[in-house]
Every structure is written in C-alpha cells, then in structure tokens.
Design a protein around this motif. Structure first.
Motif, PDB file in Angstrom:
ATOM      1  N   ALA A   1     -10.618  -7.479  -6.401  1.00  0.00           N
ATOM      2  CA  ALA A   1     -11.633  -6.442  -6.233  1.00  0.00           C
ATOM      3  C   ALA A   1     -12.304  -6.509  -4.865  1.00  0.00           C
ATOM      4  CB  ALA A   1     -12.677  -6.553  -7.339  1.00  0.00           C
ATOM      5  N   ALA A   2     -12.651  -7.711  -4.404  1.00  0.00           N
ATOM      6  CA  ALA A   2     -13.329  -7.834  -3.114  1.00  0.00           C
ATOM      7  C   ALA A   2     -12.402  -7.446  -1.962  1.00  0.00           C
ATOM      8  CB  ALA A   2     -13.844  -9.261  -2.919  1.00  0.00           C
ATOM      9  N   PHE A   3     -11.119  -7.726  -2.121  1.00  0.00           N
ATOM     10  CA  PHE A   3     -10.167  -7.345  -1.074  1.00  0.00           C
ATOM     11  C   PHE A   3     -10.019  -5.821  -1.031  1.00  0.00           C
ATOM     12  CE2 PHE A   3      -5.895  -6.686   0.693  1.00  0.00           C
ATOM     13  CZ  PHE A   3      -6.011  -7.407   1.869  1.00  0.00           C
ATOM     14  N   PHE A   4      -9.958  -5.178  -2.198  1.00  0.00           N
ATOM     15  CA  PHE A   4      -9.922  -3.715  -2.236  1.00  0.00           C
ATOM     16  C   PHE A   4     -11.161  -3.134  -1.555  1.00  0.00           C
ATOM     17  CE2 PHE A   4      -7.266  -4.310  -6.233  1.00  0.00           C
ATOM     18  CZ  PHE A   4      -6.087  -3.926  -5.621  1.00  0.00           C
ATOM     19  N   ASP A   5     -12.316  -3.768  -1.785  1.00  0.00           N
ATOM     20  CA  ASP A   5     -13.545  -3.311  -1.128  1.00  0.00           C
ATOM     21  C   ASP A   5     -13.423  -3.416   0.390  1.00  0.00           C
ATOM     22  OD1 ASP A   5     -14.754  -2.740  -3.503  1.00  0.00           O
ATOM     23  OD2 ASP A   5     -15.947  -4.574  -3.601  1.00  0.00           O
TER      24      ASP A   5
ATOM     25  N   VAL B   1       1.452   2.114  -8.809  1.00  0.00           N
ATOM     26  CA  VAL B   1       0.289   1.241  -8.968  1.00  0.00           C
ATOM     27  C   VAL B   1       0.146   0.826 -10.428  1.00  0.00           C
ATOM     28  CG1 VAL B   1      -2.221   1.067  -8.755  1.00  0.00           C
ATOM     29  CG2 VAL B   1      -0.904   2.241  -6.985  1.00  0.00           C
ATOM     30  N   LEU B   2       0.350   1.763 -11.334  1.00  0.00           N
ATOM     31  CA  LEU B   2       0.236   1.485 -12.762  1.00  0.00           C
ATOM     32  C   LEU B   2       1.258   0.447 -13.205  1.00  0.00           C
ATOM     33  CD1 LEU B   2      -1.333   2.415 -15.316  1.00  0.00           C
ATOM     34  CD2 LEU B   2       0.509   4.065 -15.704  1.00  0.00           C
ATOM     35  N   ALA B   3       2.458   0.493 -12.593  1.00  0.00           N
ATOM     36  CA  ALA B   3       3.537  -0.432 -12.966  1.00  0.00           C
ATOM     37  C   ALA B   3       3.549  -1.693 -12.115  1.00  0.00           C
ATOM     38  CB  ALA B   3       4.884   0.282 -12.847  1.00  0.00           C
ATOM     39  N   ASP B   4       2.523  -1.893 -11.278  1.00  0.00           N
ATOM     40  CA  ASP B   4       2.417  -3.086 -10.419  1.00  0.00           C
ATOM     41  C   ASP B   4       3.476  -3.151  -9.336  1.00  0.00           C
ATOM     42  OD1 ASP B   4       0.119  -4.242 -11.541  1.00  0.00           O
ATOM     43  OD2 ASP B   4       1.282  -5.094 -13.182  1.00  0.00           O
ATOM     44  N   ARG B   5       4.080  -2.011  -9.019  1.00  0.00           N
ATOM     45  CA  ARG B   5       5.020  -2.000  -7.887  1.00  0.00           C
ATOM     46  C   ARG B   5       4.276  -1.818  -6.564  1.00  0.00           C
ATOM     47  NH1 ARG B   5       8.078   0.862 -11.889  1.00  0.00           N
ATOM     48  NH2 ARG B   5       7.175   2.846 -11.208  1.00  0.00           N
ATOM     49  N   LEU B   6       3.051  -1.307  -6.652  1.00  0.00           N
ATOM     50  CA  LEU B   6       2.157  -1.203  -5.499  1.00  0.00           C
ATOM     51  C   LEU B   6       0.817  -1.816  -5.878  1.00  0.00           C
ATOM     52  CD1 LEU B   6       2.701   2.474  -4.266  1.00  0.00           C
ATOM     53  CD2 LEU B   6       3.408   0.400  -3.055  1.00  0.00           C
ATOM     54  N   ASP B   7       0.157  -2.433  -4.901  1.00  0.00           N
ATOM     55  CA  ASP B   7      -1.178  -2.962  -5.157  1.00  0.00           C
ATOM     56  C   ASP B   7      -2.218  -1.846  -5.180  1.00  0.00           C
ATOM     57  OD1 ASP B   7      -0.956  -5.973  -5.216  1.00  0.00           O
ATOM     58  OD2 ASP B   7       0.075  -5.557  -3.338  1.00  0.00           O
ATOM     59  N   MET B   8      -2.060  -0.850  -4.308  1.00  0.00           N
ATOM     60  CA  MET B   8      -3.000   0.258  -4.243  1.00  0.00           C
ATOM     61  C   MET B   8      -2.315   1.435  -3.580  1.00  0.00           C
ATOM     62  SD  MET B   8      -5.460  -0.794  -1.041  1.00  0.00           S
ATOM     63  CE  MET B   8      -5.741   0.901  -0.594  1.00  0.00           C
ATOM     64  N   ALA B   9      -2.927   2.617  -3.690  1.00  0.00           N
ATOM     65  CA  ALA B   9      -2.362   3.813  -3.074  1.00  0.00           C
ATOM     66  C   ALA B   9      -3.483   4.681  -2.525  1.00  0.00           C
ATOM     67  CB  ALA B   9      -1.529   4.605  -4.080  1.00  0.00           C
TER      68      ALA B   9
ATOM     69  N   PRO C   1      -6.117  -0.865  -9.530  1.00  0.00           N
ATOM     70  CA  PRO C   1      -6.396  -1.288 -10.904  1.00  0.00           C
ATOM     71  C   PRO C   1      -7.889  -1.334 -11.167  1.00  0.00           C
ATOM     72  CG  PRO C   1      -4.711  -2.689  -9.921  1.00  0.00           C
ATOM     73  CD  PRO C   1      -5.255  -1.828  -8.814  1.00  0.00           C
ATOM     74  N   GLY C   2      -8.281  -0.931 -12.369  1.00  0.00           N
ATOM     75  CA  GLY C   2      -9.697  -0.915 -12.695  1.00  0.00           C
ATOM     76  C   GLY C   2     -10.319  -2.295 -12.728  1.00  0.00           C
ATOM     77  N   VAL C   3      -9.563  -3.288 -13.181  1.00  0.00           N
ATOM     78  CA  VAL C   3     -10.034  -4.673 -13.232  1.00  0.00           C
ATOM     79  C   VAL C   3      -9.001  -5.536 -12.523  1.00  0.00           C
ATOM     80  CG1 VAL C   3     -10.664  -6.610 -14.706  1.00  0.00           C
ATOM     81  CG2 VAL C   3     -11.229  -4.275 -15.413  1.00  0.00           C
TER      82      VAL C   3
ATOM     83  N   ILE D   1       0.846  -1.189   0.000  1.00  0.00           N
ATOM     84  CA  ILE D   1       0.000   0.000   0.000  1.00  0.00           C
ATOM     85  C   ILE D   1       0.885   1.244   0.000  1.00  0.00           C
ATOM     86  CG2 ILE D   1      -1.794   1.283   1.228  1.00  0.00           C
ATOM     87  CD1 ILE D   1      -2.612  -1.335   2.556  1.00  0.00           C
ATOM     88  N   GLY D   2       0.575   2.203  -0.838  1.00  0.00           N
ATOM     89  CA  GLY D   2       1.252   3.492  -0.822  1.00  0.00           C
ATOM     90  C   GLY D   2       0.318   4.555  -0.270  1.00  0.00           C
ATOM     91  N   SER D   3       0.869   5.605   0.304  1.00  0.00           N
ATOM     92  CA  SER D   3       0.031   6.682   0.826  1.00  0.00           C
ATOM     93  C   SER D   3       0.768   8.004   0.765  1.00  0.00           C
ATOM     94  CB  SER D   3      -0.380   6.396   2.274  1.00  0.00           C
ATOM     95  OG  SER D   3      -1.149   7.466   2.797  1.00  0.00           O
TER      96      SER D   3
END
Length: 308
Positions: free
Chosen positions: A270-274, A132-140, A264-266, A91-93
């Motif tokens: 997805a459920a984990f992001f939720d 995130v775009l380069a898959d170095r982070l899962d989300m930010a 990522p949009g897809v 996770i990035g912040s």
C-alpha cells in the motif's frame, strides 16, 4: 514454491526444456517436480498427448493460484525485510495523453529503488484491469472506469480539462463556432474519453464537419498543428508543444476527465502504491489529484511494504 515456480516457467516459456533453463535445473528435474506436484494435487495438470505437453483445465486453474501464492509470498517478504525493494514490479497503462507522465515516474522510481526491476505494459482498460485482478500486473493506469471489481480500487492522480484546439489563425473565437465551421479531426477509439467527447457534442447539439478520424490523441494534436482542422483533446496533450494553437475550453460547463491507478484493495504494498501515486500526481502539475486515503508515515522515497 519451487514446483509452482517451475509450473509458471513452463506456462510462460512453452516447453519443459525452456523452463529448465529459466529455473536453472535439468529437464528431467522439471519433469520430476511436475510429477510430484501432480501427485500432491491428485490430478494430471498437463495434456501429454500433445508435443510439447500443454496445461489442461486443472493446470490452468492451478497456474492462476500459483501466481497469486508466489506474489503473496513476495509481498510478505517485503514487509518482513522492512521494505527492502528487490525483485520486480509490473505496471500496465492505457494509451492516453497522460502516459507521457509514466516514463518520468518510472525513471524516478528506479532512482529511488535501484534494485527493483520495473516493467511497463500498454493495453486496453478491460484487459489491464483483468491482469491486475489475476496478479499478472501489480497496478494499472486507466481512465475512470465503471468495470473495476470490488476487490480492486481505482484512485485518480490527474483531473484534466478538455479543450478545443485549432490552428492559430482560425477566425472563430468560441468552441461552438470553431467546431461547427472548421473541419473536425475526430477522436475515434473504444475508450471512455472518445465517448465522453461524443456525448458532450451531442448534448450541446454541435454538428461537426468531420475531415478525419484518428485513434490517438497525439496524432490529433499533430494534425491540428499541421493545419488539417480542429480537434478536442485533454489539456495535458499540449504540454511541450512548440506550435502555437488556438485553445478554448470544451463543454458547458467545461468538462474534465480523470485518470487513476487500479490496484488491489488490500496489499502489503500500500505505501509503495502511494509513492507511485504521489510521483504521478506531482508530475501532473496543477491538475494533480492527491490520494484520498490516509498516507503512510514513511517518506515517499522509501515506503515500507515495497515489492520484494
């Protein structure tokens, strides 16, 4: 997969010898794997004139693809194993007053997914979005941002009001009087919030008497609590503050800022992001923003599609 894992280990740790320790094979086996990979790709991947060898342009291009391929394999494995939560999640912040919510969310995630290793990286919005775009982070976690690529989504979990704060004994009662007559501690930083504050001050025609420029919200709150002057901060920055302050709405009408998740949009996750979004939203209290997307039928404590 082994060859791609070895390539990533070399890039991350600098030498063939150190990569060998990380992937638990001998240095000669590392060299053999890289030679086999180069033969299969059909081009050299390293500048061997340097010591230690370094990735050339083709190697750097393959490195990004390797990270993406291995991440997709991990995601697919998660779905196949019915959401078993093993492996890592990054996770990035940005440096925001709401970052205090993130450690609490991570602690609750660790309790829900004890086999999952969660890491946190703090940085600037543009760099985190690129990661995130380069898959170095899962989300930010970033503030509302116009530079999110179409392949990613940004979804707010908090919408918080901005307030003017001043020492409790300040004689003025409204925001304009405070900002024009009390020394001003300005938030000066290359982030959307600073621009939002400056834009609203200019729109209202308020001329402040600047006494300090500070690049973190928490420090501004500390300066105001110490009596240095007045400031403008998000309401959540005052959570847990023991020093009583004068607090009045900022803006006409009062303005709000949003912070959300870039992901990522897809994605099979997805459920984990939720789940992450729900935990952050709940921690935000009355300013929490529910997800706008259809939710999984799984409970928040065990979503399918979690990381593998």
């Amino acid at each position: 997969m082994r060859q791609l894992q070895t390539l990533i280990a070399i890039a991350d740790h600098g030498t063939f010898a150190r990569a060998a320790e990380v992937v638990h094979i001998t240095p000669s086996a590392v060299s053999q794997q890289i030679l086999a990979l180069e033969n299969e790709i059909g081009v050299p991947l390293f500048n061997r004139e340097t010591r230690p060898p370094t990735l050339n342009l083709q190697g750097m291009q393959l490195l990004e693809t390797a990270r993406s391929i291995l991440r997709q394999i991990q995601d697919t494995r998660a779905v196949i194993t019915e959401g078993r939560t093993i492996g890592s999640f990054s996770i990035g912040s940005v440096r925001t007053s709401a970052i205090g919510l993130l450690p609490l969310a991570i602690v609750s995630l660790r309790k829900a997914y004890p086999e999952l290793k969660i890491s946190l990286k703090v940085g600037l919005s543009a760099a985190l979005i690129a990661d995130v775009l380069a898959d170095r982070l899962d989300m930010a976690i970033v503030a509302e941002h116009v530079g999110v690529p179409r392949s990613l989504t940004w979804e707010p979990f908090i919408r918080e009001p901005l307030v003017v704060i001043a020492p409790k004994d300040t004689p003025h009662e409204d925001a304009r009087a405070i900002l024009e007559n009390v020394p001003f501690v300005r938030f000066r930083s290359l982030v959307p919030l600073a621009n939002m504050i400056d834009t609203e001050l200019a729109r209202l025609g308020i001329v402040t008497q600047d006494t300090a420029e500070i690049d973190t919200i928490t420090t501004i709150v500390e300066c105001v609590a110490a009596g240095l002057g007045a400031g403008i901060v998000p309401d959540i920055a005052l959570r847990g503050l023991s020093t009583p302050l004068k607090v009045v709405p900022f803006g006409d009408p009062q303005i709000y800022r949003q912070i959300g998740i870039v992901r990522p949009g897809v994605s099979p996750k997805a459920a984990f992001f939720d789940d992450v979004h729900t935990r952050l939203m709940n921690l935000a209290g009355p300013y929490g923003v529910p997800t706008a997307r259809p939710r999984s039928d799984k409970s928040a404590s065990g979503p399918a599609g979690a990381p593998a």
